[in-house]
Design an enzyme around this catalytic site. Structure first.
Site, PDB file in Angstrom:
ATOM      1  N   GLU A   7      -8.425 -31.026  27.467  1.00  0.00           N
ATOM      2  CA  GLU A   7      -8.783 -30.436  26.267  1.00  0.00           C
ATOM      3  C   GLU A   7      -7.597 -29.550  25.467  1.00  0.00           C
ATOM      4  O   GLU A   7      -8.332 -29.188  24.282  1.00  0.00           O
ATOM      5  CB  GLU A   7      -9.119 -30.032  27.222  1.00  0.00           C
ATOM      6  CG  GLU A   7     -10.563 -30.431  27.774  1.00  0.00           C
ATOM      7  CD  GLU A   7     -11.885 -29.021  28.565  1.00  0.00           C
ATOM      8  OE1 GLU A   7     -11.696 -28.106  29.241  1.00  0.00           O
ATOM      9  OE2 GLU A   7     -13.006 -30.304  29.242  1.00  0.00           O
ATOM     10  N   GLU A  56     -26.917 -12.882  39.560  1.00  0.00           N
ATOM     11  CA  GLU A  56     -26.747 -13.687  38.445  1.00  0.00           C
ATOM     12  C   GLU A  56     -26.931 -13.441  37.380  1.00  0.00           C
ATOM     13  O   GLU A  56     -27.926 -12.073  37.035  1.00  0.00           O
ATOM     14  CB  GLU A  56     -26.944 -15.169  39.632  1.00  0.00           C
ATOM     15  CG  GLU A  56     -27.019 -15.481  40.977  1.00  0.00           C
ATOM     16  CD  GLU A  56     -25.183 -15.636  41.128  1.00  0.00           C
ATOM     17  OE1 GLU A  56     -24.871 -15.734  39.788  1.00  0.00           O
ATOM     18  OE2 GLU A  56     -24.744 -16.315  42.026  1.00  0.00           O
TER      19      GLU A  56
END
Length: 261
Positions: A7, A56
């Site tokens: 990456e 969340e």
């Protein structure tokens, strides 16, 4: 990027110049030299600790659960480092948008069926649970095929509700989507429910025992909101091409004030 692709190398490719790296202080890894903050950690495989509940991405406080522990070895940071955080709670919020964009891209990449015109993983669906897919319908049944293809991707694994619409419907316009649902759907014919499929333990609609055990089996719904028997379907009644643009362009001449906001 696929598993195994470097990456950091890809970051350099996207920048069209090498990415400057620096060695960590305590672990054998390299990190971007101009990173804001670097946390060097170890994760013991046999250490778990109670985690949560936290706000969340679903807009609710999640359940408490046992999770792996990161042991901080060192913290390094650049001068004037910025710690960027996001609000987690009831939509709309940042995480929903960031999550939705990546899911949309992954679905477009991996669905092999031709004809996806646009896809909207909606904010109200927490950037993961609901999607509206605009397609070029090839034949009867193609809408449901596309819905199953979307749910079959890794990006679609968290989705519960996929609505498939014709290419004349803007999936980002909730009024147009609702109109398609109202005028092109017969529930007995166009709705399919798939049971016992992988979900996520953060979904508050699941039974608590499912969430605590980590099984999180959910049901999923495909709504085919495309025109049935399209060649014989009624003709859409809409203004002459350019009429709306002309009205908007010349609105000031009419002397009609719009309410503020």
């Amino acid at each position: 990027f696929p598993l195994g692709v470097d990456e950091l190398a890809m970051a350099g490719a996207l920048r069209e110049e090498p990415l400057e790296l620096v060695a960590c202080e305590t672990i054998p890894l390299y990190v971007p030299a101009h990173a804001e903050i670097v946390l060097e950690c170890e994760m013991p495989p046999d250490v778990l600790h109670d985690e949560g509940p936290f706000g969340e991405f679903t807009g609710y406080y999640g359940i408490e659960n046992r999770r792996p522990v990161l042991q901080i070895k060192a913290i390094t940071y650049r001068h004037g480092a910025i710690h960027q955080a996001s609000y987690e709670g009831k939509p709309p919020q940042e995480t929903n948008v960031l999550q939705a964009v990546s899911i949309e891209g992954e679905i477009v990449k991996y669905v092999s069926l031709p004809g996806i015109k646009a896809i909207n993983v909606t904010e109200g669906g927490c950037g993961a649970f609901n999607a509206v897919v605009s397609i070029q319908k090839r034949f009867e049944g193609y809408g449901k095929m596309m819905g199953m293809a979307v749910l079959g991707t890794w990006g679609g694994r968290l989705m519960k509700n996929v609505t498939v619409v014709d290419e004349d419907i803007d999936p980002y316009n909730p009024t147009e989507v609702e109109w398609a649902l109202a005028t092109r759907v017969q529930p007995h014919r166009d709705v399919e429910i798939i049971k016992e499929v992988t979900g996520i333990h953060l979904d508050p609609s699941l039974p608590l025992h499912e969430r605590l055990t980590g099984h999180s089996r959910t049901s999923k719904m495909i709504i085919d909101a495309t025109r049935h028997d399209a060649k014989e379907f009624e003709i859409v009644c809409s203004p002459e091409k350019g009429a709306v643009e002309k009205v908007e362009r010349e609105w000031a001449k009419y002397g009609i004030r719009l309410p503020a906001g």
